[in-house]
Design a protein around this motif. Structure first.
Motif, short mmCIF file in Angstrom:
data_model
loop_
_atom_site.label_atom_id
_atom_site.label_comp_id
_atom_site.label_asym_id
_atom_site.label_seq_id
_atom_site.Cartn_x
_atom_site.Cartn_y
_atom_site.Cartn_z
N LEU A 1 0.83 -1.21 0.00
CA LEU A 1 0.00 0.00 0.00
C LEU A 1 0.86 1.26 0.00
O LEU A 1 0.52 2.26 -0.61
CB LEU A 1 -0.93 0.02 1.21
N GLY A 2 2.00 1.18 0.68
CA GLY A 2 2.86 2.34 0.76
C GLY A 2 3.40 2.76 -0.60
O GLY A 2 3.72 3.94 -0.80
N SER A 3 3.53 1.82 -1.52
CA SER A 3 4.07 2.15 -2.84
C SER A 3 2.97 2.33 -3.89
O SER A 3 3.26 2.69 -5.03
CB SER A 3 5.01 1.04 -3.31
N PHE A 4 1.72 2.12 -3.51
CA PHE A 4 0.63 2.22 -4.48
C PHE A 4 0.33 3.69 -4.78
O PHE A 4 0.09 4.48 -3.87
CB PHE A 4 -0.63 1.53 -3.95
N ARG A 5 0.36 4.06 -6.04
CA ARG A 5 0.14 5.46 -6.44
C ARG A 5 -1.21 5.67 -7.13
O ARG A 5 -1.46 6.72 -7.69
CB ARG A 5 1.27 5.90 -7.40
N GLY A 6 -2.04 4.66 -7.08
CA GLY A 6 -3.37 4.81 -7.68
C GLY A 6 -3.38 4.39 -9.13
O GLY A 6 -2.35 4.25 -9.77
#
Length: 454
Positions: A1-6
């Motif tokens: 989730l921390g690396s998810f940019r949408g």
């Protein structure tokens, strides 16, 4: 989730600042549109402005009422033409159906603009600090979002440089010219201080941004494509101030000539009577060395304060300047800030009487209505208006632009004329006078801007 940019094009932030938030979304079905607008509301921004590109003719026709209810959840909506996705057009089906449906559903501002580029400019024109703009649709509307983001970044840079004042995108210049024609200014700016204006000049020059200062636009025709770069009006704050100093008046460039004439009456100063009735301000008067009744502006100027293109403030007397009929070369590349105009002592009653006489002569000789003043220079040994009249051109018209029956050197906008119509009429008059009188007329008005490209 921390690396998810949408996911791309799912409430994707294109530009974010304290003043503006731009988001792009792929939504093109009424349910998706409503969800996007509700999410936009949750950002806490003041208004939600929507730039929507419908997807497919069949869907637009079948769901127009549902689209209207969804779009009406936004504060303002600009609908552009349909992205066909290989479908053939259906007669009578366009983005206008959805703009009308949104209006019927209670949207306060819903318009249809067929051209995608023009629709992007219209959406940008609606933006105010604190707004969120969403570009929405399954087609290529995101390209307008990218262009808007780029222009907003530049606008915010210019606004930060000048400090206090108004900064807007795509301001219609028809609102700021006496002819009432003209396309948008890419960046419209109204600084309130000399320091802010000088910093604005410096910033624009260093960034290579085209830069122009206009007054009330009384000797100006702007083409329908408008102007690229920064267009500046100096009428706020110190630029609109004037003060009587002995036998003269120091006036900022935003002071209206009518106000200057009125101040001269109150102060008992003659020499300003010719300014009564000229629909311009001090800045335009200086730039053009305006005149009337046998008087020119620089006949009265004692000193001129101006800024150069690097924002340095300088002052000169008329003896240090090159001054011509309707042309001051220094002010083509430098920007007037204020001037001291010399007057002569007289009683307020005497000045008032002369001013009324001048105004009556002007009213009798010049037409009322939206115009840019005299269109053509008087050729040597003749009068442009008489040549036009002798060529049978009074009442000539193209669209809503017509030659005045009162003074043939005036072209009037009778309501809704475009710059293209006005300029076509200018060329028609020029051609007919050359053919019938053997004289080629040269324009006195300044014609600027670009033709419409999209």
């Amino acid at each position: 989730l921390g690396s998810f940019r949408g996911a791309r094009r799912r409430f994707e932030v294109v530009h974010a600042s304290d003043d503006y938030l731009l988001v792009d979304d792929y939504g093109h079905h009424p349910t998706e549109i409503a969800a996007v607008i509700r999410a936009a509301r949750d950002t806490g921004r003041q208004r939600v402005v929507l730039l929507f590109q419908p997807h497919r003719y069949t869907r637009t026709q079948a769901l127009k009422e549902e689209f209207g209810r969804a779009l009406a959840l936004a504060d303002a909506v600009v609908v552009t033409d349909i992205y066909p996705a290989s479908e053939a057009p259906i007669p009578g089906v366009s983005g206008q159906l959805l703009a009308d449906a949104a209006t019927s559903a209670g949207c306060a501002h819903a318009v249809y603009v067929a051209s995608r580029d023009a629709a992007g400019r219209e959406a940008g024109r609606l933006l105010r600090p604190g707004d969120l703009l969403v570009t929405l649709g399954a087609g290529n509307i995101h390209e307008q979002g990218a262009a808007l983001a780029k222009d907003l970044q530049t606008l915010e840079k210019l606004h930060a440089a000048m400090g206090e004042g108004v900064a807007r995108l795509y301001e219609p210049l028809a609102k700021h010219t006496t002819m009432r024609v003209g396309g948008p200014a890419q960046f419209w700016l109204e600084p309130e201080t000399v320091a802010g204006f000088c910093e604005l000049v410096r910033t624009a020059h260093e960034a290579g941004i085209p830069f122009m200062v206009i007054g009330r636009g009384s000797n100006l025709i702007v083409r329908d494509g408008g102007l690229r770069g920064a267009v500046v009006r100096l009428r706020r704050g110190v630029f609109g101030e004037f003060a009587v100093e002995g036998d003269g008046i120091r006036a900022g460039v935003g002071v209206r000539l009518k106000a200057l004439s009125g101040a001269a009456i109150t102060a008992g100063l003659g020499g300003f009577e010719w300014m009564e009735g000229i629909p311009g301000d001090v800045g335009g008067c200086l730039r053009m060395n305006a005149g009337a009744m046998g008087v020119e502006a620089f006949d009265q100027v004692e000193s001129l304060r101006y800024a150069d293109h690097e924002g340095n403030i300088l002052e000169k007397t008329p003896r240090e300047l090159e001054v011509h009929y309707r042309h001051v070369p220094l002010l083509r590349t430098n920007y007037a800030l204020s001037a001291v105009f010399r007057g002569e002592r007289a009683t307020p009653e005497e000045v008032g009487r002369r001013t009324r006489d001048y105004a009556a002569k002007r009213k009798a000789a010049q037409p009322a209505g939206a115009s840019a003043g005299c269109i053509f220079r008087n050729p040597e040994g003749g009068k442009a208006g008489q040549l036009i009249d002798a060529s049978g051109l009074k009442h000539a018209r193209i669209g809503a632009a017509c030659v005045s029956e009162v003074h043939a050197n005036f072209i009037l906008n009778e309501g809704g004329a475009t710059a293209s119509e006005v300029l076509a009429l200018v060329e028609q008059v020029r051609a007919e006078v050359l053919k019938k009188q053997g004289v080629r007329l040269e324009t006195e008005v300044q014609i600027i801007g670009e033709e419409v490209t999209a």
